[in-house]
Scaffold this motif. Structure first.
Motif, PDB file in Angstrom:
ATOM      1  N   ASN A  78      -5.790  -1.556  -3.113  1.00  0.00           N
ATOM      2  CA  ASN A  78      -5.529  -2.898  -3.624  1.00  0.00           C
ATOM      3  C   ASN A  78      -5.927  -3.020  -5.091  1.00  0.00           C
ATOM      4  OD1 ASN A  78      -4.696  -5.534  -3.540  1.00  0.00           O
ATOM      5  ND2 ASN A  78      -6.263  -6.229  -2.103  1.00  0.00           N
ATOM      6  N   SER A  93      -8.273   0.320   1.937  1.00  0.00           N
ATOM      7  CA  SER A  93      -7.311  -0.683   1.489  1.00  0.00           C
ATOM      8  C   SER A  93      -7.776  -1.366   0.208  1.00  0.00           C
ATOM      9  CB  SER A  93      -7.076  -1.727   2.587  1.00  0.00           C
ATOM     10  OG  SER A  93      -8.245  -2.477   2.850  1.00  0.00           O
ATOM     11  N   TYR A 107      -2.107   3.844   7.318  1.00  0.00           N
ATOM     12  CA  TYR A 107      -1.494   2.545   7.039  1.00  0.00           C
ATOM     13  C   TYR A 107      -0.886   1.941   8.307  1.00  0.00           C
ATOM     14  CZ  TYR A 107       2.253  -0.603   5.433  1.00  0.00           C
ATOM     15  OH  TYR A 107       3.110  -1.657   5.267  1.00  0.00           O
ATOM     16  N   LEU A 163      -7.981  -4.954   7.649  1.00  0.00           N
ATOM     17  CA  LEU A 163      -7.509  -3.670   7.127  1.00  0.00           C
ATOM     18  C   LEU A 163      -8.610  -2.964   6.351  1.00  0.00           C
ATOM     19  CD1 LEU A 163      -3.879  -4.492   5.931  1.00  0.00           C
ATOM     20  CD2 LEU A 163      -4.524  -2.887   7.731  1.00  0.00           C
ATOM     21  N   TYR A 200       0.810  -1.219   0.000  1.00  0.00           N
ATOM     22  CA  TYR A 200       0.000   0.000   0.000  1.00  0.00           C
ATOM     23  C   TYR A 200       0.844   1.271   0.000  1.00  0.00           C
ATOM     24  CZ  TYR A 200      -3.796  -3.144   1.444  1.00  0.00           C
ATOM     25  OH  TYR A 200      -4.722  -4.161   1.524  1.00  0.00           O
ATOM     26  N   THR A 226      -9.756   0.743   7.567  1.00  0.00           N
ATOM     27  CA  THR A 226      -9.479   1.876   6.668  1.00  0.00           C
ATOM     28  C   THR A 226     -10.729   2.333   5.940  1.00  0.00           C
ATOM     29  OG1 THR A 226      -8.891   0.419   4.822  1.00  0.00           O
ATOM     30  CG2 THR A 226      -7.102   1.095   6.302  1.00  0.00           C
TER      31      THR A 226
END
Length: 337
Positions: free
Chosen positions: A314, A310, A273, A302, A222, A306
């Motif tokens: 991704n 994420s 992060y 995650l 990330y 987030t």
């Protein structure tokens, strides 16, 4: 090849004609992204590869065959067989806050009921023999790609050495596969939840070169950089292709890791992060999540922490890796004798 392989007509013809082909894995369909995003992402990657002049070869297991070149209906079968990404309640036995740990056996049972098998080198043969569906990890995809003659593979991030591996011994089979199968893997480094320094050290020990595409540092999934140097940087795909071809021509027998950083506009903010990752890792330790469930659990956690940020990152890095992999495969094919 054995009778366990089934290569689609499009992929077989491209390989016979020595045209560029890019392998794609299917764990993202069943474990990596929440339903129905897994299937949508897989199709998006195929379109990206095709738009760059290469032939996509998505790999998975259905009906007792290791299929190289899946159709949309095949991807939907895999997703349906696995129920898509596992939900937070099923994996943790409670609400997002995690009031208390659920028994490991109960979590595993739920995951098994709702998912196709996550296939690596150790369980691939057994699942093929059973006729059950399965999605391929980096390791299983590397194996299949090498067996049919595909030289380039695009994925999100490779597996590696897990944090605390000195106590648990938890090291991904992806590293073993990279040491055994000569395929170039385009990735955004190793998955964010891993010990990146030890992962890079292990790749060096195994004789797997780590080359950077437009970067001097090993990407941190990330995040664009990790502070860990790559073996060599390449800014032009044609030059990178020459290096990859040379590695294969020498017969060294190992794969090649191509570190391709996430585009800057999609990079996850550092504070988000680091904070989310620390919480996810702490939750996994508290619940005793182990083995093949560690990575999908952490990625799902995650996503929650987030607010799906994420997943946004991704998807972006997956598409970027597919784009670069298609360009690399084309450059390799154009320079082949």
């Amino acid at each position: 090849m054995t009778g366990f392989f089934a290569v689609s007509e499009a992929v077989a013809q491209a390989l016979a004609e020595r045209r560029p082909v890019v392998a794609l894995e299917t764990t993202l369909v069943t474990h990596g992204l929440p339903a129905p995003e897994g299937v949508e992402a897989a199709l998006e990657l195929e379109r990206e590869v095709a738009s760059r002049g290469a032939v996509p070869a998505t790999i998975g297991v259905l009906d007792g065959k290791l299929r190289v070149g899946l159709e949309r209906a095949d991807l939907e079968r895999l997703a349906a067989g696995g129920g898509g990404g596992a939900g937070p309640t099923e994996l943790r036995g409670g609400p997002p806050g995690g009031a208390g740990p659920a028994p490991a056996i109960a979590r595993t049972a739920v995951a098994s009921e709702r998912r196709a098998a996550k296939l690596s080198l150790g369980n691939l043969a057994a699942v093929l023999a059973s006729g059950e569906p399965g999605s391929t990890t980096v390791a299983a995809t590397l194996f299949a790609a090498a067996r049919v003659g595909i030289q380039v593979f695009a994925t999100g991030g490779i597996g590696g050495v897990h944090r605390g591996a000195s106590e648990t011994g938890d090291v991904s089979t992806d590293l073993v596969a990279l040491a055994r199968f000569p395929v170039a893997v385009v990735c955004a480094g190793a998955k964010a939840v891993l010990d990146l320094e030890k992962t890079v050290e292990m790749l060096e020990t195994l004789g797997v070169p780590v080359l950077g595409h437009g970067t001097d540092e090993f990407p941190a999934f990330y995040r664009r950089s990790s502070g860990l140097p790559v073996d060599r940087r390449y800014d032009v795909l044609r030059d990178l292709a020459v290096a990859v071809r040379a590695h294969f021509a020498l017969g060294l027998g190992t794969g090649v890791v191509i570190g391709n950083p996430i585009p800057a506009e999609h990079e996850m903010p550092l504070e988000l992060y680091e904070g989310s990752l620390a919480t996810a890792l702490a939750d996994a330790r508290r619940l005793g999540v182990r083995g093949r469930e560690v990575t999908p659990y952490l990625l799902e956690r995650l996503r929650e922490l987030t607010a799906s940020g994420s997943v946004f990152s991704n998807r972006a890095l997956l598409v970027h890796n597919a784009r670069v992999a298609a360009g690399l495969a084309t450059a390799i094919a154009e320079g082949a004798p």
